[in-house]
Design a protein around this motif. Structure first.
Motif, PDB file in Angstrom:
ATOM      1  N   ARG A  15      43.795  44.414  36.731  1.00  0.00           N
ATOM      2  CA  ARG A  15      43.519  45.107  38.000  1.00  0.00           C
ATOM      3  C   ARG A  15      43.172  46.566  37.780  1.00  0.00           C
ATOM      4  N   ILE A  16      43.889  47.236  36.881  1.00  0.00           N
ATOM      5  CA  ILE A  16      43.601  48.645  36.577  1.00  0.00           C
ATOM      6  C   ILE A  16      42.198  48.779  35.980  1.00  0.00           C
ATOM      7  N   VAL A  65      42.527  46.345  45.024  1.00  0.00           N
ATOM      8  CA  VAL A  65      42.809  45.647  43.765  1.00  0.00           C
ATOM      9  C   VAL A  65      43.768  46.477  42.909  1.00  0.00           C
ATOM     10  N   LEU A  66      43.526  47.773  42.833  1.00  0.00           N
ATOM     11  CA  LEU A  66      44.413  48.637  42.048  1.00  0.00           C
ATOM     12  C   LEU A  66      45.857  48.543  42.526  1.00  0.00           C
ATOM     13  N   VAL A 116      36.384  37.588  39.788  1.00  0.00           N
ATOM     14  CA  VAL A 116      36.666  36.162  40.000  1.00  0.00           C
ATOM     15  C   VAL A 116      38.016  35.797  39.378  1.00  0.00           C
ATOM     16  N   THR A 117      38.312  36.347  38.221  1.00  0.00           N
ATOM     17  CA  THR A 117      39.595  36.082  37.564  1.00  0.00           C
ATOM     18  C   THR A 117      40.759  36.555  38.426  1.00  0.00           C
ATOM     19  N   ILE A 118      40.668  37.750  38.984  1.00  0.00           N
ATOM     20  CA  ILE A 118      41.736  38.260  39.849  1.00  0.00           C
ATOM     21  C   ILE A 118      41.842  37.415  41.115  1.00  0.00           C
ATOM     22  N   GLY A 122      45.480  36.152  41.232  1.00  0.00           N
ATOM     23  CA  GLY A 122      46.291  36.975  42.119  1.00  0.00           C
ATOM     24  C   GLY A 122      46.734  38.255  41.434  1.00  0.00           C
ATOM     25  N   ALA A 123      47.486  39.056  42.157  1.00  0.00           N
ATOM     26  CA  ALA A 123      47.871  40.393  41.701  1.00  0.00           C
ATOM     27  C   ALA A 123      49.047  40.396  40.742  1.00  0.00           C
ATOM     28  N   GLY A 124      49.907  39.427  40.832  1.00  0.00           N
ATOM     29  CA  GLY A 124      51.124  39.445  40.027  1.00  0.00           C
ATOM     30  C   GLY A 124      52.213  40.246  40.726  1.00  0.00           C
ATOM     31  N   ALA A 125      53.364  40.334  40.086  1.00  0.00           N
ATOM     32  CA  ALA A 125      54.524  40.991  40.694  1.00  0.00           C
ATOM     33  C   ALA A 125      54.466  42.513  40.624  1.00  0.00           C
TER      34      ALA A 125
END
Length: 137
Positions: A15-16, A65-66, A116-118, A122-125
């Motif tokens: 994401r970063i 996203v960040l 597309v991968t994100i 998803g974002a995760g925890a």
């Protein structure tokens, strides 16, 4: 570190990378305008107001996203934005190499495929707000 924590750290780094690098493109448009985008949209015979979508795809969505907020839909916006950019601007480069030997569209492909991968993962925890199992997290 356990596997779940490693997965969340990997999602954060992805994401970063995507949000941080694409945000520079958005900031450029915020500060310098998107006149070139308006011309390309008009030349393609599309309504001029569609050019404002570049602000959503290169500024708002990377910020989301960040932070990991609405990361999946924001990543889909980025992917759509990149697909439109490929079709409007880069069709003549699909089968060309850069002067350094790489594919001419590797940056655009990087942004598109990471988005597309994100959207899939998803974002995760490690995100702003409470982690959720919802599809938009």
């Amino acid at each position: 570190m356990n596997a779940t924590r490693n997965d969340d750290l990997g999602k954060l780094l992805l994401r970063i990378t995507l949000g941080g690098l694409l945000l520079f493109h958005g900031l450029s448009k915020v500060f310098q305008g998107a006149d070139g985008i308006h011309r390309m949209v008009g030349a393609a015979g599309l309504p001029d107001w569609l050019a404002y979508g570049v602000y959503l795809g290169e500024f708002v969505a990377p910020l989301l996203v960040l932070g990991g907020l609405f990361a999946r839909p924001a990543a889909l916006v980025i992917a759509f934005n990149m697909a439109v950019a490929l079709l409007l601007v880069h069709t003549g480069q699909f089968f060309t190499m850069s002067k350094m030997g790489g594919w001419s569209l590797e940056l655009q492909a990087f942004f598109l495929l990471n988005a597309v991968t994100i959207a899939v993962m998803g974002a995760g925890a490690l995100r702003v707000g409470k982690p959720s199992a919802r599809w938009w997290a």
